[in-house]
Design an enzyme around this catalytic site. Structure first.
Site, PDB file in Angstrom:
ATOM      1  N   TYR A  63       0.836  -1.195   0.000  1.00 47.45           N
ATOM      2  CA  TYR A  63       0.000   0.000   0.000  1.00 47.45           C
ATOM      3  C   TYR A  63       0.877   1.254   0.000  1.00 47.45           C
ATOM      4  CZ  TYR A  63      -3.734  -3.161   1.615  1.00 47.45           C
ATOM      5  OH  TYR A  63      -4.639  -4.175   1.750  1.00 47.45           O
TER       6      TYR A  63
ATOM      7  N   GLU B 100     -22.547   3.974  18.521  1.00 47.51           N
ATOM      8  CA  GLU B 100     -23.398   3.988  17.327  1.00 47.51           C
ATOM      9  C   GLU B 100     -24.070   5.335  17.072  1.00 47.51           C
ATOM     10  OE1 GLU B 100     -24.671  -0.661  16.817  1.00 47.51           O
ATOM     11  OE2 GLU B 100     -25.803   0.525  18.272  1.00 47.51           O
TER      12      GLU B 100
END
EC number: 3.4.17.-
Length: 393
Positions: A302, A373
């Site tokens: 990468y 969340e």
């Protein structure tokens, strides 16, 4: 009503929907290249939203959605990675992983859910879009080798893209805080393997051998000296030797020893120097003791993740309209989102999920990794807002 307020109102309608998608994916994690159920869920959800879907883009589990505006404009790509990690989940949540030894310990379940939420918002506000919004659901970011971005790019997923954006959830920042920076934000991961070939023999007579373990220890100490004495200390840089394997019994000096590890850097010159120093160190030390050696670096790893400075300035202003934005230090982790940024200007950024009251304090890749969340709606909102803004540039 302005765009930000409109999107904020719209995202309230789907906040629970986004959370439920995330939980379903979290319960059913899939490793790199095996994201079959996840990609099926993604494709089905996009089609229900009326979005054009293309599956198998470069990889069997890759999914691309396309939302076309009613007038000419820019093409903006938004990316979410989908794969999980080989980690046994030890967190105590009602939607705990059902797959033994596999967990969404890096938040890619949230990435998928947030981008699907963004897709909903974009469809609902399609009249505000110019050009095309391309939704990239990528497999195999955690592969660490080839990765999923490269085959998708080779299959044409970035053709015609003007801007590209990616979000990563992170417990390093407080919940709801966006964090990014101009220029290099994540490192390149140069994995290496060193093999020392000596001459084995009896442990009681090391003078009759060429001891590869002893030589490997000298190499390891010298390699760690690269950081201390060869690289400018103001440069973010690290070398870690992470495995050493050799020998079979207490009284046998083996023939060979093998070491593996990683070099992390944010500068191509530093990266090149470090690899050159390592080759010279290994060759010299092996030569001194009469051993032979091999130094191998993984190919096509990468690249460094580099945010476009002008785009980053603009995005930070846009995101500040929906939450706090901070400038972060570079991270020595690696991301194949870097490959997308080599094809189009854009920005990679983090969305904080650290919430001590909810116990969301564990780092990414921990078996107890936890996501607040409440931040998922922010991720969906950010996707939609950036897509609309940049499609109209």
């Amino acid at each position: 009503m302005d765009l930000v307020e409109k999107l904020k109102n719209d995202v309230k309608e789907i906040e629970d929907w986004i959370i439920q998608i995330r939980r379903k994916i979290h319960e059913n994690p899939e490793l790199s290249y095996k994201e079959y159920s996840t990609s099926k869920l993604v494709a089905e959800t996009l089609r229900k939203l009326g979005i054009e879907v293309e599956e198998g883009v470069g990889l069997p589990t890759a999914v691309v959605g396309k939302i076309r505006g009613n007038k000419p404009g820019k093409t903006v790509a938004l990316r979410a990675d989908m794969d999980a990690l080989p980690v046994e989940e030890t967190s105590d949540v009602e939607f705990k992983s059902k797959v033994k030894g596999v967990m969404h310990a890096c938040g890619h379940d949230t990435h998928v859910a947030m981008l699907l939420g963004g897709a909903y918002l974009l469809v609902k506000n399609k009249d505000l879009i110019s050009g095309e919004i391309r939704l990239i659901f990528q497999p195999a970011e955690e592969d660490g080798g080839l990765g999923g971005a490269k085959p998708m790019i080779e299959a044409g997923v970035m053709n015609g893209v003007d801007y590209v954006f990616g979000i990563h959830i992170s417990s390093s920042y407080p919940s709801g805080v966006f964090a990014t920076r101009k220029g290099p934000i994540m490192a390149t991961p140069d994995a290496f393997k060193i093999v020392v070939h000596g001459k084995g023999g009896h442990g009681s007579a090391p003078h009759e051998t060429i001891d590869p373990i002893f030589i490997s220890l000298q190499i390891a100490n010298a390699i760690y000296g690269i950081t201390a004495r060869q690289i400018d200390p103001v440069q973010p840089f690290v070398i870690s030797i992470t495995t050493i394997h050799s020998g079979t019994k207490d009284n046998i000096i083996p023939d060979d020893a093998e070491m593996q590890g990683t070099i992390r850097s944010l500068d191509e010159n530093v990266r090149s120097k470090a690899k050159d120093y390592m080759r010279r160190i290994v060759s010299s030390i092996c030569g001194i003791y009469g051993a032979t050696c091999e130094v191998k670096f993984m190919e096509d790893v990468y690249p460094i993740t580099v945010n476009n400075p002008e785009v980053t300035d603009e995005v930070m202003k846009i995101l500040s309209s929906i939450s706090t934005v901070v400038e972060t230090e570079p991270v020595l982790g690696a991301e194949d989102f870097s490959r997308f940024l080599q094809k189009a200007p854009g920005m990679y950024f983090f969305l904080g999920t650290r919430n001590e009251k909810k116990g969301c304090i564990y780092p990414n890749h921990s078996s107890k990794f936890c996501v607040d969340e409440d931040v998922l709606k922010l991720g969906a909102l950010a996707h939609a807002l950036l897509a609309i803004k940049f499609s109209n540039k």
